[in-house]
Design an enzyme around this catalytic site. Sequence first.
Site, PDB file in Angstrom:
ATOM      1  N   CYS A  68       0.815  -1.224   0.000  1.00  0.00           N
ATOM      2  CA  CYS A  68       0.000   0.000   0.000  1.00  0.00           C
ATOM      3  C   CYS A  68       0.844   1.269   0.000  1.00  0.00           C
ATOM      4  O   CYS A  68       0.649   2.166  -0.824  1.00  0.00           O
ATOM      5  CB  CYS A  68      -0.984  -0.021   1.172  1.00  0.00           C
ATOM      6  SG  CYS A  68      -0.232   0.107   2.815  1.00  0.00           S
TER       7      CYS A  68
ATOM      8  N   HIS B 163      -2.633   1.338   6.833  1.00  0.00           N
ATOM      9  CA  HIS B 163      -2.986   1.223   5.415  1.00  0.00           C
ATOM     10  C   HIS B 163      -3.164   2.617   4.831  1.00  0.00           C
ATOM     11  O   HIS B 163      -3.620   3.545   5.512  1.00  0.00           O
ATOM     12  CB  HIS B 163      -4.269   0.413   5.232  1.00  0.00           C
ATOM     13  CG  HIS B 163      -4.526   0.037   3.801  1.00  0.00           C
ATOM     14  ND1 HIS B 163      -3.861  -0.974   3.153  1.00  0.00           N
ATOM     15  CD2 HIS B 163      -5.372   0.572   2.865  1.00  0.00           C
ATOM     16  CE1 HIS B 163      -4.274  -1.071   1.905  1.00  0.00           C
ATOM     17  NE2 HIS B 163      -5.190  -0.144   1.703  1.00  0.00           N
TER      18      HIS B 163
ATOM     19  N   HIS C 278      -5.771   1.883  -4.321  1.00  0.00           N
ATOM     20  CA  HIS C 278      -4.892   1.338  -3.289  1.00  0.00           C
ATOM     21  C   HIS C 278      -4.489  -0.089  -3.639  1.00  0.00           C
ATOM     22  O   HIS C 278      -5.077  -0.731  -4.511  1.00  0.00           O
ATOM     23  CB  HIS C 278      -5.562   1.393  -1.906  1.00  0.00           C
ATOM     24  CG  HIS C 278      -6.664   0.390  -1.708  1.00  0.00           C
ATOM     25  ND1 HIS C 278      -6.860  -0.270  -0.524  1.00  0.00           N
ATOM     26  CD2 HIS C 278      -7.646  -0.065  -2.543  1.00  0.00           C
ATOM     27  CE1 HIS C 278      -7.899  -1.080  -0.623  1.00  0.00           C
ATOM     28  NE2 HIS C 278      -8.393  -0.972  -1.842  1.00  0.00           N
TER      29      HIS C 278
END
Length: 361
Positions: A276, A324, A336
């Site tokens: 990520c 994240h 993402h």
Amino acid sequence: MAAHRKPKQSPLGGQAARTAATLALASAATATVFEGSGHAAPRPTPAQVKAEVDRLYEEAEVATEKYNGAKEQADRAWAAFDRLRDESARRTDRLNRSRESLGAFAAAQYRSGGLDPAIRLALTSDPDQYLERAALAEKAGDRQAAAVASVRRELTAVRQLRGEAEGRLRELRTHEAELRRQKATVQGKLTAARTLLARLTAEERARYEAAVAAGAHDAAGAPDPSGTADRADRDSLPRGPITAPTTRAAEAIAYARAQLGKPYVWGATGPSAFDCSGLTQASWRAAGVSLPRTTYTQINAGRRVSRSELAPGDLVFFYSGISHVGLYIGGGQMIHAPRPGAPVRIAPIDEMPFAGATRVG
């Protein structure tokens, strides 16, 4: 007095005895498994499996970001160590040259018999020659003093550099030990997740994969044969160019969109795979902006903005541990790299607990 009996010898000795013991333990374990099978814990439902897998993936991502941070520190320590090592080599070379120069003076003095220059000059009968030699001796003395001072300086510098290099090396070993620890944690979580998924039947696994692909939260739900949910998800994707507040934000988004479909690989920063924070870092790097490596450092890389202020190009962060990150593209959506098995994609920011946002560039 009590009688002392010699211990009774086993009819099996050495390797035979150990083999018999191993077989006995294996038989007992097998018997326990079969005898206890009637009281085994109930098989988890697909929804329970998904919940546990989601938890393991989240914990793996936390460990991944810690791994990324440790790797970044280890890379910096390696770079610093290499610079110190190179500088130490250069200083050592200069030290050796200074020593050679000083050695030349010592050799010349030895060849002259070690006689004091003033005495040698006093013995000459030619005044002009005396004055000329006096001037040369003075210059030679100055050069010798300079050579000694140079040796001392270089020796001190080399010792200092070697001490700094040893400190960097100890720091490097600490970071590498942390790297190994976080790597083992990540791999352990991912292995546990794969083991759980392997317990699903083919039909249950298909439902699970469909739920993950659609961003659903309930893997136990029945599959959608009409494909309505999938079409709705596709219809919600932005069409055409995305209006971004700055040229750099537009460039970052364009890069991220070009990565759609590429696999998630923990620790990866592209170009063929990403995690990520690796994706957001690479996206903004393509726009000429250098971001730090981890989610918990990227969140401090720009100006914090509220959820109501979000604009395309902003970094959006999730979970209480800031584990994240995605790249906001407008309309409540982001690009993402979700997790293993789920490639780079567009998803709603509501699919995970929102933790904050940062505007960079």
